[in-house]
Design an enzyme around this catalytic site. Structure first.
Site, short mmCIF file in Angstrom:
data_model
loop_
_atom_site.label_atom_id
_atom_site.label_comp_id
_atom_site.label_asym_id
_atom_site.label_seq_id
_atom_site.Cartn_x
_atom_site.Cartn_y
_atom_site.Cartn_z
N SER A 147 15.25 18.32 46.89
CA SER A 147 14.57 18.66 45.62
C SER A 147 15.70 17.60 44.39
O SER A 147 15.39 16.37 44.35
CB SER A 147 13.79 18.99 45.42
N ASP A 196 3.72 16.60 50.48
CA ASP A 196 4.44 18.09 50.35
C ASP A 196 3.87 19.02 49.58
O ASP A 196 4.90 20.37 49.83
CB ASP A 196 6.40 18.22 50.50
N HIS A 249 7.40 21.48 50.49
CA HIS A 249 7.91 21.28 49.52
C HIS A 249 9.54 22.30 49.05
O HIS A 249 10.75 21.73 49.94
CB HIS A 249 8.10 20.66 47.78
#
Length: 425
Positions: free
Chosen positions: A208, A367, A401
């Site tokens: 991320s 996601d 995610h």
């Protein structure tokens, strides 16, 4: 249980022995290139201490007494789920202590006066994660365990680079003291990890926001240094242009989450870091109202409509947008791993123009946080760059995610990519 669910159970159960076996096959760990991990947003732990200069804000009266009264020395500021569970009155206090202040004279961000902070356990993975069982797998804990299963060992060939997630990179020439210090620390960590492992180059694995930070780091490092010290860059759950869901600025603060307080999270240098990039989303409407539609090009106007000051909007344009539009190939071997097949906010509808209300969400693919447009743009912005001669993009279906670093099948794929990078000549 229906037939489809039964089939899913069989598939997962059948894959698990292979996953365990693949970990066991690498148990010796001989000759593994060192790995440095960069976690995602809010996954790095922070300590704080108060000086005599600190004065509690009127919005956080609990900072003037209670558990913080007369507090000396360092204490865990983020993430301290246990302390906030025991004394919920501390939540607005911790929100205040986490807040940043922008100094227009210095052109940079700093802590609230009287608050000092530090990142916990830099260089190790012990500074990742949370003491909150509900968020146990949202950071890199399971990835650390999986890497240890193939022979990696903390402090020997496995290292962590936690960072203060409140700070963001600024364009060249703009002040960003804390982020610049992090980049210097990361460079030294990579060099030391290499030296400790027979001068082998390092594999960077990020999740991320960690991927955005690592991309900036690599692009601002000399090419000769990159080619000497970085064997491979594995960037997980990071798109090339942010996500639409981050355009939601309204909502009431959570009684248990300091980061949900608007005056806290809006103060961060990272508040706008992953907003949709005009380079990726173009002129497509992302926010829809009766009076006006907003595209990625209209974000400055949209921020104003959400109550951000002229100075805050100017900082988005001069600091954040410059970095966003310059997302580019790092010119080191690279693998991008992203989840798709999960409902992801594609458009936000505030028909009456009340941005404090919950929007009607029109979903697309992604996601759950990063839109598929942002993921697919990696191919054009990095993969097609002539400076990037080794690039792979992996899409894992029906993976969120966080699932890319916590779901068993996704973890297997990720660890295999690290092992494959080890074998590459």
């Amino acid at each position: 249980m229906d037939t489809q669910a039964q089939l899913l159970v069989v598939l997962v159960a059948g894959a698990w022995p292979f996953f365990v076996g693949s970990l066991a096959r690498g148990a010796a760990g001989a000759g593994l290139h060192p790995v440095v991990l960069l976690p995602g947003y809010a996954c790095s732990q922070l300590d704080a201490r108060l000086t005599d200069e600190f004065e509690p804000a009127s919005t956080a009266p609990s900072c003037g007494g209670g558990a913080l009264k007369g507090k000396k020395g360092w204490f865990r500021l983020w993430k301290n789920h246990k302390a906030l569970q025991e004394d919920p009155a501390l939540v607005p206090c911790y929100a205040e202590l986490l807040r940043l202040v922008y100094d227009p004279v210095a052109g940079d961000y700093h802590n609230v006066p009287g608050v000092e902070t530090r990142v916990v356990s830099f260089g190790t993975t012990r500074g990742f994660g949370s003491d909150d069982p509900a968020t146990k797998n949202t950071c890199m804990e399971k990835l650390v365990q999986a890497l240890e299963g193939v022979g990696y060992r903390e402090g020997e060939n496995l290292f962590g680079a936690p960072y203060d997630f409140r700070y963001a990179p600024a364009p060249p020439g703009e002040a960003s003291r804390e982020f610049s210090c992090f980049l210097s620390s990361l460079r030294l960590l990579i060099e030391q990890a290499s030296q400790r492992n027979g001068n082998m180059s390092v594999i960077l694995v990020t999740h991320s926001l960690g991927g955005l930070n690592a991309n900036v780091f690599l692009n601002r490092s000399p090419l000769a240094w990159r080619r000497r010290y970085v064997k491979h860059f594995v960037m997980v759950s990071t798109g090339a242009g942010g996500g639409v869901f981050l355009l939601r600025f309204g909502g009431s603060p959570s009684p248990t989450d300091p980061l949900s307080f608007a005056n806290t999270i809006r103060s961060f240098a990272t508040a706008f870091s992953a907003l949709p990039s005009p380079k990726v989303f173009g002129h497509a409407p992302l926010v829809i109202t009766r009076a006006k539609n907003y595209s990625a090009y209209d974000i400055p106007e949209y921020l104003k409509a959400n109550g951000f000051s002229d100075d805050e909007v100017a900082r988005y344009v001069t600091r954040v947008l410059h970095v966003t539009l310059n997302f580019s190939a790092p010119a080191v071997p690279m693998t991008c791993i992203n989840g798709i097949g999960v409902l992801t906010a594609e458009k936000l509808v505030y028909w009456d123009g009340d941005f404090g209300a919950n929007p009607h969400v029109i979903n697309g693919d992604g996601d759950g946080g990063i839109n598929i447009e942002s993921t697919l743009a990696l191919d054009s912005l990095i993969g097609a760059d002539p400076e990037q001669d080794d690039f792979k993009s992996l899409l894992i279906h029906n993976t969120s995610h966080v699932g890319t670093i916590s779901d068993d099948l996704a973890l297997e794929r990720l660890v295999n990519e690290v092992l494959e990078a080890n074998r590459a000549i």
